[in-house]
Structure formats: C-alpha cells, structure tokens
Design an enzyme around this catalytic site. Structure first.
Site, PDB file in Angstrom:
ATOM      1  N   ARG A  60       0.845  -1.002  -0.033  1.00  0.00           N
ATOM      2  CA  ARG A  60      -0.042  -0.084   0.062  1.00  0.00           C
ATOM      3  C   ARG A  60       0.666   1.411  -0.038  1.00  0.00           C
ATOM      4  O   ARG A  60       0.666   2.247  -0.662  1.00  0.00           O
ATOM      5  CB  ARG A  60      -1.010   0.083   1.110  1.00  0.00           C
ATOM      6  CG  ARG A  60      -2.182  -0.866   1.195  1.00  0.00           C
ATOM      7  CD  ARG A  60      -2.561  -1.359   2.329  1.00  0.00           C
ATOM      8  NE  ARG A  60      -1.622  -2.335   2.740  1.00  0.00           N
ATOM      9  CZ  ARG A  60      -1.647  -3.492   2.357  1.00  0.00           C
ATOM     10  NH1 ARG A  60      -2.765  -3.924   1.747  1.00  0.00           N
ATOM     11  NH2 ARG A  60      -0.751  -4.671   2.608  1.00  0.00           N
ATOM     12  N   THR A  61       1.925   1.235   0.858  1.00  0.00           N
ATOM     13  CA  THR A  61       2.522   2.579   1.068  1.00  0.00           C
ATOM     14  C   THR A  61       3.443   2.914  -0.153  1.00  0.00           C
ATOM     15  O   THR A  61       3.509   4.138  -0.624  1.00  0.00           O
ATOM     16  CB  THR A  61       3.198   2.423   2.396  1.00  0.00           C
ATOM     17  OG1 THR A  61       2.732   2.062   3.506  1.00  0.00           O
ATOM     18  CG2 THR A  61       3.768   4.164   2.729  1.00  0.00           C
ATOM     19  N   LYS A  88      25.577  -4.873  -1.072  1.00  0.00           N
ATOM     20  CA  LYS A  88      27.219  -5.065  -1.136  1.00  0.00           C
ATOM     21  C   LYS A  88      27.818  -4.501   0.261  1.00  0.00           C
ATOM     22  O   LYS A  88      28.937  -4.293   0.076  1.00  0.00           O
ATOM     23  CB  LYS A  88      27.663  -4.348  -2.395  1.00  0.00           C
ATOM     24  CG  LYS A  88      27.206  -4.931  -3.774  1.00  0.00           C
ATOM     25  CD  LYS A  88      27.938  -4.261  -4.634  1.00  0.00           C
ATOM     26  CE  LYS A  88      27.543  -4.540  -6.122  1.00  0.00           C
ATOM     27  NZ  LYS A  88      27.833  -3.352  -7.030  1.00  0.00           N
ATOM     28  N   ARG A 110      11.272   3.877   3.952  1.00  0.00           N
ATOM     29  CA  ARG A 110      10.871   2.843   5.029  1.00  0.00           C
ATOM     30  C   ARG A 110      11.862   2.115   5.344  1.00  0.00           C
ATOM     31  O   ARG A 110      12.759   1.598   4.457  1.00  0.00           O
ATOM     32  CB  ARG A 110       9.681   2.068   4.151  1.00  0.00           C
ATOM     33  CG  ARG A 110       9.416   0.761   5.074  1.00  0.00           C
ATOM     34  CD  ARG A 110       8.263   0.059   4.680  1.00  0.00           C
ATOM     35  NE  ARG A 110       7.024   0.634   5.127  1.00  0.00           N
ATOM     36  CZ  ARG A 110       5.686   0.186   5.049  1.00  0.00           C
ATOM     37  NH1 ARG A 110       5.642  -1.050   4.835  1.00  0.00           N
ATOM     38  NH2 ARG A 110       4.632   0.942   5.345  1.00  0.00           N
ATOM     39  N   HIS A 138       4.680   5.889  11.671  1.00  0.00           N
ATOM     40  CA  HIS A 138       4.253   5.498  10.089  1.00  0.00           C
ATOM     41  C   HIS A 138       3.356   6.812   9.982  1.00  0.00           C
ATOM     42  O   HIS A 138       1.870   6.563   9.928  1.00  0.00           O
ATOM     43  CB  HIS A 138       3.481   4.331  10.050  1.00  0.00           C
ATOM     44  CG  HIS A 138       3.343   4.029   8.686  1.00  0.00           C
ATOM     45  ND1 HIS A 138       3.141   4.801   7.618  1.00  0.00           N
ATOM     46  CD2 HIS A 138       2.816   2.624   8.191  1.00  0.00           C
ATOM     47  CE1 HIS A 138       3.084   4.029   6.405  1.00  0.00           C
ATOM     48  NE2 HIS A 138       2.564   2.921   6.822  1.00  0.00           N
TER      49      HIS A 138
HETATM   50  N1   CP Z   1      -0.433   0.088   5.939  1.00  0.00           N
HETATM   51  C1   CP Z   1       0.903  -0.233   5.222  1.00  0.00           C
HETATM   52  O1   CP Z   1       1.897   0.144   5.479  1.00  0.00           O
HETATM   53  O2   CP Z   1       0.832  -1.278   4.434  1.00  0.00           O
HETATM   54  P1   CP Z   1       2.302  -1.685   3.507  1.00  0.00           P
HETATM   55  O3   CP Z   1       3.187  -2.358   4.728  1.00  0.00           O
HETATM   56  O4   CP Z   1       1.549  -2.661   2.458  1.00  0.00           O
HETATM   57  O5   CP Z   1       2.683  -0.637   3.127  1.00  0.00           O
END
Ligand code: CP
Length: 320
Positions: A60-61, A88, A110, A138
C-alpha cells in the site's frame, strides 16, 4: 517556520502540532479529486525528483506514494535493498548521499530500524518523508486514518477510538495515538498484555483488556495485524487462540454501535485479527483508507515542496 508550515521533513506525528496535522488533512481534500479524473495528472511537482527508498516490504505505502508522486508529475525512482548496493554493504547515508549527488529533491524512506528516517533527515539536504521506521512511527498511515474518520464522522474531537491488537510492535498505533490525542479524540488500546507496551497509559490512552468491552465502548476500531516478523519470542499461544480471544468477529459486532467504523491499515490477516465478513462488511472503511492514502501523500509532498494550502486548488487546476 510558521505554525502552519511543516518544515523540511515529515518524520512523525509526535513532533507535529494539531494545526499542522489539520493543515495536511485540509490540503488533502482538494487532492482527492485528481484521482477521480480521467487524466489523473496535474503539473504541481513537475521538475521535482523523488526517490522511494524501501528497505522493508510494502504494498500500500510504496504504491500509494508512487501514484501520489506521478499524479503530481514528479519524476520518481524506486530503490529497494534487494538489487541495490545495500546488498554489497553500502550504508544508508552513503546510499542517500549518492542519490543526492544525482540532484534529487525528496526521499521517501521505509526502514526496519526505529529512528532511521530522522537519522537520514539530519544528514541530507533533501526533504525526508518517513514511510514507516521500525516500531516507531508511520505518519502518513495515521494521517490517512484521521482523514477517513473525519470524512465519515465529520470530526475527530470527542470520538472514542480504540486501537486493537499488537500495540507493542506497531508504528501505526504510535502515530495514531499522537494524531488522535492532538485532535481531541479519546483513545484506548486493546490487546494481549504481552503485546501492550509497559506504561502506555502515560501517553494518555486508556487500556481495555477485553475486545468485547472495546467494541461496546468505541465509535471507531482501528484493528492491527500481529507483526510476526518483529516478534522474537512466544508473545501469543497461537493464531487460533488469538482469534478466539481478540478476533473482531461478526458475533462480537452484534454489541457494537450501528455506526461503528472499522479501520485496518493492512495487510489483513483474515480469520486472525478480523473475520472476513467484518473486513468486507458494512462497518468497514478499509478501502476508503487506501483511497485517501493517495490524497494525503499528495498533500504531504506538495506542502514539503513549499506549496501552500491556499494555492493548492490553483496549483492543480490543469491536467497535464
Ligand atoms: N499500511 C501499510 O503500511 O501497508 P504496507 O506495508 O503494504 O505498505
């Protein structure tokens, strides 16, 4: 920086004021419409270069950020640890500095380590957006959750929101707690004691031990999955036992308010934390959250690149 500007980076909701959170939500409103157009593209960020640096899996993100960037006409590049020089042994800062040498403007990151986004933001000139750092925050997930609740209920203030499940390992829980409390919601958490951070009450949340009580109490349930990938020991006896005691089931929802909202950040583990019929049922706004994610991320990208709320509509007046 004035109270109604975001500064260089978006690292979490703990460091934002209520005014800044509302600014992002209000700026997301006009951006919703772009995704409903036949041509889903406006020139707002034309010429900007954005790197999506994903060192952890995401559906999603990652896709939502990429759509947001492309709908704003930014040039985007996706980098993951697999297939890059990280394999590496190149470290995070060297990776980012090499990207900056290619004259980028923003990094969306992320990372499995809490604090990785701030670590990077302190060391590079580009804007940094935290797309989830370890168990820490998040922020864009919480912002899209807030936008969805506000859309459906017309307000956040005074609502009772219970975050259910694996609170201990959840960056979504932490960002939601900060955002909801700042906007005046009553916040509770519900889950097994083994998955509840010690002293969580000190953040200003109530702890509810039984899911049945949480369902009766809440206007909104935000249901989290078990983050098995972050668990190093036996936090729960089994998934079946977890479902038996904490699963949000059709039967348990009989005690809910008729207008209870069910949120889930995804990915869903059907039959564990939530029944399939609940995830797909009339209380669920899970796919509305996903849709709102693009508008929220467009708003964050726009504001961090120097855009102003007052000129958002004009900035996206034209299709490309
Ligand atoms: N909600 C969320 O962070 O989903 P993903 O891990 O798929 O990005």
């Amino acid at each position: 920086m004035t109270a109604l500007e975001l500064g260089k980076d978006l690292l979490g909701l703990e460091s934002l004021t209520a005014q800044q959170i509302v600014l992002i939500l209000d700026t997301a409103e006009p951006f919703k419409e772009v995704s409903e157009r036949a041509i889903k593209k406006v020139p707002t960020l034309r010429g900007k270069t954005i790197v999506n640096l994903f060192f952890e899996v995401s559906t999603r993100t990652r896709i939502s950020f990429e759509f947001a960037e492309k709908r704003l006409s930014a040039d985007t590049v996706n980098v993951s640890s697999q297939g890059s020089a990280v394999q590496k042994g190149e470290n995070l800062v060297d990776t980012a500095r090499n990207l900056e040498a290619m004259r980028i403007d923003m990094v969306v990151i992320r990372h499995p380590s809490s604090g990785a986004a701030k670590f990077l933001a302190d060391r590079i000139d580009s804007n940094v957006i935290n797309a989830g750092d370890g168990k820490h925050e998040h922020p864009t997930q919480a912002l899209l959750d807030l936008l969805t609740i506000r859309d459906k209920r017309g307000r956040i203030e005074g609502l009772r929101v219970c975050i259910c499940g694996d609170i201990l390992h959840s960056r979504v829980a932490r960002s939601n707690i900060w955002g909801l409390l700042k906007l005046g919601a009553e916040v509770a958490v519900c889950g097994p004691r083994s998955l509840m951070p010690l002293g969580i009450e000190q953040l200003g949340v109530r702890v509810i031990s039984r899911i049945e009580e949480a369902i009766e109490w809440a206007d909104v349930l935000n249901i989290l999955r078990l983050q098995l990938e972050r668990m190093t020991g036996g936090f729960i006896p089994s998934l079946r036992e977890y479902n038996r005691v904490f699963g949000v089931t059709v039967k348990r929802l009989e005690q809910a308010r008729h207008d209870l909202l069910i949120l889930h950040p995804g990915p869903i583990n059907r039959g564990v934390e939530i029944d399939s019929a609940v995830a797909d049922g009339s209380h669920s706004v899970i796919l509305d959250q996903v849709t709102n994610g693009i508008a929220v991320r467009m708003a964050v990208l726009y504001l961090l690149s120097g855009g102003r709320r007052e000129t958002a509509e004009a900035a996206m007046g034209l299709n490309v």
